[in-house]
Design a protein around this motif. Structure first.
Motif: not given
Length: 541
Positions: A328-350
């Motif tokens: 809802t805050k349009n964070f999905d698919h942003t650079f910050a979102d991709k960065f967190l996923n890369t660090l292991g903070y995965k969408s659907g789990h974090r």
């Protein structure tokens, strides 16, 4: 002329538009098309007209008028309809369907405690039901009037601070005072009440006490029962006015009997409660993200059991609530979102964690520093203060989203429970499993009131209504949620209260002997059963 929509809408009755981020979620989760997003459902735009007229004789109405004055007694359709329901999802549905089968016969605004004593005397003598009313934010059917009678609205006149004792750090306040007016009075004198439920702007001090509520800072300041030192309650069988002490050993403490009584014993008119120093500039904020819910919960439990002191706001969003917040805050698919996923903070789990600590500077610095060290041990990534501050900015305004969601035909409701730490993950897992068994359902969960021994779990669910059978569909689904919570060792309620909604499960939850004790207290203070009758709390009548 006033409509049913004027009654059920939240707060200041503004018409709220759904933001684009939430619209995107609705499309994704529920499959709504642009065309469907333009359609509306059960708006309740008709002028209020009641089928049931006032059933109280004119002779008795005249007696009430003699006590309070004609300007403080209402029997017109809108006044009566406006006092028929709270803000429970089922209440809102019935108003949207323009159904008010059992309105109060009259609405009375007492000017004093003496007025209330006289009114109760008349009602007791004539077997007229009495429902005490505050901000009407109940989500448990706690303010309905199934037997008619009178709604006793305390907000018009009994809404003042009676005494502030700076030496004792206490305040005595009338129960009809709304949260913002109360807090403003205290802030101007460098104090705070410390109690901030989501309904804060449109709920009263008396309502907080009667429903046994909790606010967003309860982890630090406690629930309302931890704040109240004494109170005054007028019952059909006399007035109970307890004395104010920090603690005492004088047999049973009597004021707690009325905390959570939900209007079934009498009318709470005054409360003396603790207050806190108001030092907003000292507040420290922090936000973290964890790789999964269990890591976040374990970190939270460790903080509460470590002896470092406690935060005031302490909140975890589970993976789905975190996901929806990011979408809802349009964070999905942003650079910050991709960065967190890369660090292991995965969408659907974090999972997100929000923290705020209040008090003097040395305390806030020490507690926030200790929390950062503990959360790091559980693999958290610090997000700084900003996410928590932004969440607080929308804390009260988010309640306005429910009305436009229901306009679209989306079921939107909440349930909450208290659970011990060792049962928390199993309860969360099984209730979510039940919630998600319904097709096209968003099930968001958070922890927001935390203790050394356990916590509160708060479930928010959204799903398209079954149009044409909205009430039955909701009732069946809602019943399953409650049964799943109880089966998995959760309480019936942590802070919303019981009302009539959860009353059918009270004997199962408390046991026959405990319920008999509650009934005995009710029978002593209200022998004719006139106070908020109709199975409130599962007690008779």
């Amino acid at each position: 002329m006033k409509t049913y929509r004027d009654i059920y809408k939240w707060g200041d009755k503004r018409e709220t538009k759904i933001d684009q981020g939430t619209i995107n979620v609705i499309k994704e989760k529920f499959g709504f098309t642009d065309s469907e997003l333009q359609q509306t459902h059960l708006l309740g735009n008709q002028i209020v007209k009641l089928d049931k007229t006032c059933q109280i004789s004119q002779n008795i109405i005249d007696q009430f008028i003699k006590i309070v004055g004609e300007e403080n007694l209402k029997t017109d359709d809108f006044s009566r309809a406006n006092h028929s329901y709270g803000k429970y999802y089922r209440d809102l549905l019935k108003l949207r369907k323009e159904e008010i089968p059992t309105p109060p016969d009259a609405v009375i605004y007492p000017k004093s405690d003496e007025d209330i004593e006289k009114i109760l005397e008349i009602c007791n003598k004539n077997q007229i039901s009495v429902t005490p009313i505050g901000g009407q934010s109940s989500v448990t059917r706690g303010v309905e009037t199934p037997l008619g009678g009178i709604s006793l609205d305390l907000t018009k006149h009994l809404n003042k601070v009676l005494e502030l004792n700076e030496i004792n750090s206490t305040v005595t306040v009338q129960s009809g005072m709304y949260g913002p007016a109360f807090e403003e009075y205290l802030n101007q004198r460098s104090f705070s009440c410390g109690h901030f439920p989501q309904s804060f702007e449109y709920s009263t001090v008396g309502g907080w006490v009667a429903a046994k509520g909790a606010g967003q800072a309860s982890t630090g300041y406690g629930k309302i029962e931890d704040m109240v030192l004494s109170l005054k309650a007028i019952t059909p069988n006399g007035t109970i006015h307890t004395k104010t002490y920090p603690a005492s050993a004088q047999g049973w403490d009597l004021h707690p009997v009325f905390i959570g009584s939900e209007g079934t014993l009498g009318v709470i008119t005054e409360i003396t409660m603790k207050i806190r120093n108001y030092r907003p500039n000292n507040t420290k904020y922090a936000s973290f993200i964890f790789k999964d819910f269990k890591f976040a919960v374990d970190a939270m439990r460790t903080v509460m059991q470590s002896g470092i002191g406690v935060p005031h706001l302490f909140r975890i969003s589970d993976p789905e609530e975190t996901e929806i917040a990011f979408k809802t805050k349009n964070f999905d698919h942003t650079f910050a979102d991709k960065f967190l996923n890369t660090l292991g903070y995965k969408s659907g789990h974090r999972c997100l964690m929000f923290v705020a600590v209040e008090g003097n500077k040395s305390y806030t610095n020490q507690v926030i520093s200790s929390i950062k060290k503990i959360t790091k041990r559980f693999g958290s990534f610090s997000l700084g203060a900003s996410p928590t501050k932004k969440w607080l900015e929308q804390r009260y305004s988010s309640a306005y989203l429910r009305d436009p969601l229901m306009d679209l035909g989306i079921m939107t409701d909440t349930l909450e429970t208290a659970v011990m730490w060792d049962n928390l993950i199993p309860l969360w897992t099984n209730v979510r499993k039940y919630l998600k068994s319904r097709e096209k359902t968003v099930a968001m969960v958070h922890i927001s009131h935390v203790y050394e021994n356990g916590a509160n779990l708060y479930f928010t669910f959204l799903s398209p209504m079954k149009k044409g059978d909205e009430l039955n569909d909701y009732d069946e689904y809602h019943k399953g949620i409650i049964e799943t919570i109880i089966t998995n060792n959760g309480s019936l309620s942590h802070h919303h209260g019981v009302g009539r909604t959860l009353a059918p499960w009270m004997e199962k939850e408390l046991g026959k002997e405990n319920l008999k004790l509650m009934q005995a207290i009710k029978n002593q203070l209200d022998p004719k059963g006139i106070m908020n009758p109709g199975n409130t709390l599962g007690i008779k009548p």
